[in-house]
Scaffold this motif. Structure first.
Motif: not given
Length: 319
Positions: A231, A227, A229, A233, A165
């Motif tokens: 993000s 949000d 956090r 991929t 994370d």
């Protein structure tokens, strides 16, 4: 100047520290409650010392080699102080709720600069959580009232976290590391922190720790986001950009073959932070073993950086 620079870690023993850092860095010291390992630091009074020349500090190397180490634009911008602070943090207990001012607010309050930072979570304890950002709109007056009546945590976004994370913490964002979190932290070279709330804990003398309610009220960014956090991929054997801001750019690599670190072609030093596994780093004239727990500094004058092995690592530079 060596092409791959290593530094002695500065271990910080704290009451809230856990037991992950020592085995993670493969050390033999018998230490209790190690909370932080400062990997690269130009902070006054806490400067990193070269692993090869223990009498030489990081800022002395910057002063001696200048743009060869930092890059031309970075040396013009930061002078003889290394601009980033790299840490590993291991929390056995909840840390205090904090905020850092931005550069403008910090200077207005008599500080040299503010602090923007980011966290990359490594293998943390089951159930580990942290705070990042506001989840409800507050005015400075409402914020002060919530600190006074012990309800400030109700206004914060709380996250259950896991390995890999990422949280970006621009100056002004309220945050706190929770018990069980183990992470790498990348930040501006600054040690200015305003403590907002400390869960009514007392020190060994029975006193509450000092809070910086007034200073924090001026520093907080009261914007509410859905949000906090970061993000991204995951991809194999290519850089994945995590954070790109004026103070640092960070990418994560997850490799099982040899890869070129693209940042080597920029006018900047490169920092490599080992997260998992092991391999080797090669420049034009040097090769070194590179593994989880290692933090390497590669001067800007190097035009080639190759990493091989089976490992995960962070790459940091200033564009």
């Amino acid at each position: 100047m060596k092409e791959i620079l290593r530094f002695q870690p500065i271990l910080k023993q704290t009451l809230w520290g856990g037991d992950k850092i020592i085995p993670f860095k493969r050390m033999t010291e018998s230490l209790d409650n190690v909370g932080e390992s400062w990997e690269l630091s130009g902070v006054d009074g806490n400067e990193s010392h070269s692993a090869d020349q223990p009498s030489v500090t990081l800022n002395q190397l910057v002063s001696e080699y200048g743009e060869r180490l930092l890059g031309h634009k970075n040396y013009e911008r930061f002078g003889n102080e290394f601009p980033l602070l790299i840490k590993f943090i291991d929390a056995r207990q909840n840390l205090s709720i904090q905020v850092h001012p931005n550069d403008e607010t910090a200077r207005r309050q008599g500080k040299t600069r503010g602090k923007t930072e980011m966290w990359y979570l490594m293998e943390s304890a089951p159930g580990a959580q942290l705070y990042s950002g506001l989840r409800q709109q507050l005015t400075p007056e409402q914020y002060k009232a919530k600190v006074a009546d012990d309800t400030i945590c109700d206004a914060l976004s709380q996250y259950a976290v896991k390995e890999d994370d990422v949280f970006f913490l621009p100056a002004g964002r309220i945050h706190a590391i929770g018990a069980g979190c183990f992470l790498a932290e990348i930040q501006q070279t600054s040690d200015v922190t305003y403590r907002i709330y400390d869960f009514k804990r007392r020190d060994k003398d029975g006193n509450y720790r000092q809070l910086h309610t007034k200073e924090a009220a001026e520093a907080i960014d009261y914007t509410v986001l859905p949000d906090y956090r970061t993000s991204y991929t995951p991809r194999k054997n290519v850089p994945v950009r995590l954070v790109d801001c004026t103070y640092f750019t960070t990418s994560v690599y997850d490799i099982d073959t040899a890869v070129d670190v693209e940042a080597a072609r920029l006018d900047s030093f490169v920092i490599l932070i080992g997260l998992k596994g092991e391999g080797h780093v090669r420049t034009d004239g040097e090769q070194q073993h590179f593994a989880a727990g290692d933090t390497l500094l590669i001067p800007a004058e190097n035009q080639r950086i190759e990493v091989d092995g089976q490992m995960k690592f962070l790459e940091v530079h200033i564009a």
